[in-house]
Design a protein around this motif. Structure first.
Motif, mmCIF file in Angstrom:
data_model
loop_
_atom_site.group_PDB
_atom_site.id
_atom_site.type_symbol
_atom_site.label_atom_id
_atom_site.label_comp_id
_atom_site.label_asym_id
_atom_site.label_seq_id
_atom_site.Cartn_x
_atom_site.Cartn_y
_atom_site.Cartn_z
ATOM 1 N N GLN A 10 -7.934 -1.783 -11.498
ATOM 2 C CA GLN A 10 -6.981 -2.790 -11.048
ATOM 3 C C GLN A 10 -7.551 -4.194 -11.218
ATOM 4 O O GLN A 10 -8.757 -4.399 -11.133
ATOM 5 C CB GLN A 10 -6.631 -2.602 -9.560
ATOM 6 C CG GLN A 10 -6.363 -1.180 -9.134
ATOM 7 C CD GLN A 10 -7.598 -0.520 -8.549
ATOM 8 O OE1 GLN A 10 -8.596 -0.357 -9.241
ATOM 9 N NE2 GLN A 10 -7.511 -0.142 -7.274
ATOM 10 N N SER A 15 -5.563 -3.838 -4.081
ATOM 11 C CA SER A 15 -4.187 -3.368 -4.241
ATOM 12 C C SER A 15 -4.153 -2.124 -5.114
ATOM 13 O O SER A 15 -5.119 -1.832 -5.837
ATOM 14 C CB SER A 15 -3.324 -4.467 -4.861
ATOM 15 O OG SER A 15 -3.744 -4.723 -6.185
ATOM 16 N N PRO A 16 -3.043 -1.372 -5.086
ATOM 17 C CA PRO A 16 -2.937 -0.183 -5.941
ATOM 18 C C PRO A 16 -2.881 -0.587 -7.418
ATOM 19 O O PRO A 16 -2.655 -1.747 -7.764
ATOM 20 C CB PRO A 16 -1.599 0.449 -5.496
ATOM 21 C CG PRO A 16 -1.269 -0.168 -4.187
ATOM 22 C CD PRO A 16 -1.883 -1.532 -4.198
ATOM 23 N N ARG A 18 -1.181 -1.199 -10.613
ATOM 24 C CA ARG A 18 0.215 -1.564 -10.880
ATOM 25 C C ARG A 18 0.547 -1.191 -12.327
ATOM 26 O O ARG A 18 -0.065 -1.696 -13.274
ATOM 27 C CB ARG A 18 0.433 -3.067 -10.652
ATOM 28 C CG ARG A 18 0.359 -3.445 -9.171
ATOM 29 C CD ARG A 18 0.301 -4.948 -8.961
ATOM 30 N NE ARG A 18 1.408 -5.659 -9.565
ATOM 31 C CZ ARG A 18 2.627 -5.787 -9.031
ATOM 32 N NH1 ARG A 18 2.883 -5.225 -7.852
ATOM 33 N NH2 ARG A 18 3.564 -6.471 -9.638
ATOM 34 N N GLU A 43 3.542 10.058 -16.125
ATOM 35 C CA GLU A 43 2.919 10.232 -14.807
ATOM 36 C C GLU A 43 1.876 11.354 -14.836
ATOM 37 O O GLU A 43 0.833 11.266 -14.173
ATOM 38 C CB GLU A 43 3.996 10.509 -13.769
ATOM 39 C CG GLU A 43 4.871 9.286 -13.482
ATOM 40 C CD GLU A 43 6.110 9.633 -12.670
ATOM 41 O OE1 GLU A 43 6.305 10.838 -12.389
ATOM 42 O OE2 GLU A 43 6.872 8.702 -12.327
ATOM 43 N N PRO A 53 -4.428 5.095 -5.507
ATOM 44 C CA PRO A 53 -3.038 4.700 -5.237
ATOM 45 C C PRO A 53 -2.436 3.946 -6.424
ATOM 46 O O PRO A 53 -3.121 3.165 -7.091
ATOM 47 C CB PRO A 53 -3.148 3.806 -4.004
ATOM 48 C CG PRO A 53 -4.555 3.291 -4.023
ATOM 49 C CD PRO A 53 -5.388 4.380 -4.633
ATOM 50 N N VAL A 54 -1.142 4.188 -6.659
ATOM 51 C CA VAL A 54 -0.470 3.626 -7.827
ATOM 52 C C VAL A 54 0.898 3.077 -7.412
ATOM 53 O O VAL A 54 1.614 3.699 -6.629
ATOM 54 C CB VAL A 54 -0.277 4.693 -8.934
ATOM 55 C CG1 VAL A 54 0.476 4.102 -10.116
ATOM 56 C CG2 VAL A 54 -1.613 5.240 -9.389
ATOM 57 N N THR A 55 1.237 1.893 -7.953
ATOM 58 C CA THR A 55 2.594 1.332 -7.843
ATOM 59 C C THR A 55 3.217 1.353 -9.237
ATOM 60 O O THR A 55 2.683 0.740 -10.164
ATOM 61 C CB THR A 55 2.560 -0.105 -7.305
ATOM 62 O OG1 THR A 55 2.008 -0.105 -6.000
ATOM 63 C CG2 THR A 55 3.970 -0.693 -7.265
ATOM 64 N N LYS A 57 6.596 0.923 -11.801
ATOM 65 C CA LYS A 57 7.937 0.384 -12.038
ATOM 66 C C LYS A 57 8.492 1.047 -13.294
ATOM 67 O O LYS A 57 7.930 0.903 -14.383
ATOM 68 C CB LYS A 57 7.893 -1.138 -12.225
ATOM 69 C CG LYS A 57 9.284 -1.760 -12.344
ATOM 70 C CD LYS A 57 9.228 -3.268 -12.191
ATOM 71 C CE LYS A 57 10.621 -3.860 -12.057
ATOM 72 N NZ LYS A 57 10.590 -5.309 -11.781
ATOM 73 N N TRP A 85 0.342 -7.291 -13.547
ATOM 74 C CA TRP A 85 0.384 -5.848 -13.795
ATOM 75 C C TRP A 85 -0.871 -5.417 -14.532
ATOM 76 O O TRP A 85 -1.403 -6.136 -15.389
ATOM 77 C CB TRP A 85 1.631 -5.474 -14.586
ATOM 78 C CG TRP A 85 2.881 -5.683 -13.794
ATOM 79 C CD1 TRP A 85 3.597 -6.834 -13.681
ATOM 80 C CD2 TRP A 85 3.513 -4.735 -12.943
ATOM 81 N NE1 TRP A 85 4.661 -6.664 -12.825
ATOM 82 C CE2 TRP A 85 4.638 -5.372 -12.347
ATOM 83 C CE3 TRP A 85 3.262 -3.405 -12.613
ATOM 84 C CZ2 TRP A 85 5.490 -4.728 -11.467
ATOM 85 C CZ3 TRP A 85 4.119 -2.749 -11.728
ATOM 86 C CH2 TRP A 85 5.214 -3.408 -11.165
#
Length: 635
Positions: A10, A15-16, A18, A43, A53-55, A57, A85
């Motif tokens: 990241q 943060s996760p 992105r 995925e 952890p992943v966010t 979109k 991102w």
């Protein structure tokens, strides 16, 4: 299979991860579940190489990979430009674009914004120091897909046409055969998927007779509709119109000649849109079994129809002002402003008026018949927009740069045109001088004189065109960016009136632009009100600044009583016991105008509103000039 040799990291350790995942399908025949399946594969790949952890979109839609105006790809590019991102993950590079030009731009923009891109099926990972090699291979592979497919589709389509297939539009007087009927040979040559309806021949010949007798196309359409004769199955309005009658009678199928690829659609590399042009040599095949009239009869009919076109002053081809201009391009605000009721585009009618396109529909018309002049919209909206942008200097400066670029392009075109005209004038002047010299030396005087007259005629025409170009270029007299910025209001108006690029510019910045019908309190008259939302973040690409500017402008001249409402309200507040005569003397207006204005204020008070006009969301019971006009006897 691609393996992520470089760990996924990241940008912000707190943060996760992105991730943007892009999916796409091309045609309506493809199931949208394919997009979901591609996201599932992405995925699964991500879970194999990253367990934190992943966010995510997800951006997917149906659309051509050549188009640059797809909503998902625009959103992806805007998100990447923020630099927030960590990863863009795709099944392969074609999910973003098919055009190598835009593939390289997309990937390189992501790299510039320190966003990693992984295309699983292409073994492409921009974290690899040699990613450009795999990028070249992937771009070549996906770039070759379309020309190969296009060649195969065209070859198969042409072969099928000459065997009797490729029946796409079923015109009046014909029906499409099933494969079994075509194979039987009962209705014509074996394989022909089209058959003539013999009972339609008398109707076609009567249409021809009426045209030859001087009937208007609209009159013929009225006769067909009143006789309950349905048009072809491809007619969207399910009724005859004058234009449909004209197009039908010009169709070569009436003399038994089938045509294929009459119009050629060429993909534009810039944005993936298509440009259409008439094919000078379409595929043709003659079937006498399909003819409703002879070749001589139709050619005689065409001569009569062509004489009407010449007399009407219509121009086609290069003589038309919009020759070579794509249909989706226009002078602002056309191609952008919509009807507030049905959300359909407003289209240009007579005298630069704009009106809802669905107001002309016959089956389910839009009730909003309000019209507005395009020039009125420009004069009302642009000054308000500049006034709002005065509060945001950074955005104003960016808009000036973009508008100046559009204006400069327009000026360069004018200069090139002037240069070309000067060269033509110089060449014709030499020809005239040579002809004069030849006449003096003797020779075929009559032929030389005729040629001299022709040259002088062309020279006069070009001189007039050159003068018109100079007048156009000197309308504003702006020579530099500084002058443009100093006279921005005038510059924007001139640019908006004449420049297609300004329309493209405003399309990027304006998120909503509608014409709302409003009605006066004391009459049934309906007027146009423009509502525009201007997205400031679209100018700089930053979402951290003020997001939107909303502008509301009444695009009409209000009546005299409405214009003085504020003056009358203030005078009445200061002198409650005064009548209309004394107030009229105070504000120096006719007392009857003041009387109507005071009455209008009472109507507004009873409606509990400060708006002198009612916004309409439903069709009003009465609306001035919206009633149907009486039809004249067209027979």
């Amino acid at each position: 299979m691609l393996t992520a040799n470089t760990p996924l990291v990241q940008k912000d350790p707190t943060s996760p991860l992105r991730v943007i995942m892009i999916g796409r399908i091309s045609t309506p025949q493809q199931n949208e579940s394919n997009i979901v399946a591609s996201f599932a594969a992405d995925e699964k790949f991500l879970s194999q190489f990253y367990d934190g952890p992943v966010t995510v979109k997800h951006l997917g839609e149906r659309g051509s990979g050549l188009r640059t105006d797809r909503q998902s790809i625009i959103e992806a590019e805007e998100e990447i430009a923020t630099g927030t991102w960590d990863l863009v993950l795709m099944e392969d590079l074609s999910r973003a674009y098919r055009n190598p030009r835009h593939q390289y731009e997309f990937i390189q923009d992501a790299v510039d914004n320190e966003t990693r891109v992984i295309c699983i099926g292409d073994n492409l990972d921009t974290a690899d120091p040699n990613w450009e090699v795999m990028m070249g291979a992937a771009s070549l592979r996906h770039g070759l897909h379309i020309p190969d497919t296009r060649r195969r589709v065209r070859r198969t389509a042409e072969y099928t046409f000459h065997k009797g297939g490729m029946v796409q539009k079923i015109r009046f007087g014909y029906r499409k055969l099933t494969k079994e009927e075509a194979a039987s040979g009962q209705f014509g040559p074996v394989g022909l998927r089209l058959a003539k309806l013999a009972e339609a021949t008398p109707i076609v010949m009567e249409m021809r007779r009426r045209v030859m007798a001087g009937y208007e196309y609209e009159a013929i359409a009225v006769w067909l509709n009143e006789s309950e004769i349905p048009p072809g199955s491809y007619s969207s309005k399910r009724k005859w119109t004058g234009a449909l009658v004209s197009r039908f009678l010009r169709s070569c199928i009436l003399q038994g000649v089938r045509r294929f690829r009459e119009t050629i659609f060429t993909t534009q590399f810039k944005d993936g849109k298509h440009r259409r042009k008439k094919n000078a040599s379409p595929e043709t095949k003659y079937y006498p079994e399909l003819a409703h009239m002879t070749k001589e009869e139709q050619e005689e009919l065409w001569i009569a129809m062509d004489s009407r076109t010449v007399n009407s002053g219509q121009k086609s081809g290069r003589g038309n002002p919009r020759h070579g201009i794509a249909r989706d391009r226009g002078i602002w605000p056309s191609k952008q402003v919509r009807c507030a009721i049905c959300k359909g585009f407003l289209e240009r009618t007579l005298n630069d008026q704009l009106k809802c396109k669905h107001a002309f529909d016959s089956d389910n018309p839009c009730w909003n018949h309000v019209q507005v002049k395009a020039e009125t919209i420009r004069q009302k909206i642009l000054p308000q927009l500049l006034e709002q942008l005065d509060r945001h200097p950074a955005f104003r400066a960016t808009l000036i740069e973009a508008a100046w670029a559009s204006y400069a392009q327009q000026r360069q075109r004018q200069l090139r045109k002037s240069s070309d005209l000067d060269a033509q004038i110089q060449q014709l002047s030499k020809e005239r001088q040579n002809l004069v010299q030849a006449i003096r030396c003797g020779g075929e005087i009559e032929a030389l004189v005729e040629e001299l007259k022709a040259v002088e005629g062309r020279l006069r025409v070009i001189d007039l065109t050159r003068q018109a170009t100079e007048d156009e270029a000197s309308t504003l007299g702006i020579q530099s960016r500084e002058q443009f910025a100093a006279r921005l209001n005038e510059g924007l108006l001139v640019t908006a009136r004449e420049n297609f690029e300004f329309t493209d510019l405003m399309r990027d910045y304006v998120t909503e632009f509608v014409i709302q019908p409003v009605q006066a309190m004391d009459s049934t008259q309906v007027f146009p009100r423009a509502k525009l939302t201007f997205r400031l973040s679209a100018i700089t690409g930053s979402e951290s600044s003020p997001v939107e500017i909303r502008i509301v402008a009444d695009c009409f001249q209000p009546s005299g009583p409405v214009e003085i409402l504020e003056q009358c309200r203030q005078a009445k507040a200061e002198h409650p016991k005064w009548g209309c005569v004394r107030i009229a003397r105070l504000i120096k207006k006719p007392h009857m105008t003041v009387k109507r204005s005071l009455h209008y204020l009472e109507l507004m008070a009873s409606a509990n509103t400060n708006d002198p006009f009612r916004e309409l969301s439903e069709k009003p019971e009465k609306a001035a000039r919206w009633t149907k006009r009486r039809k004249n006897n067209l027979e």
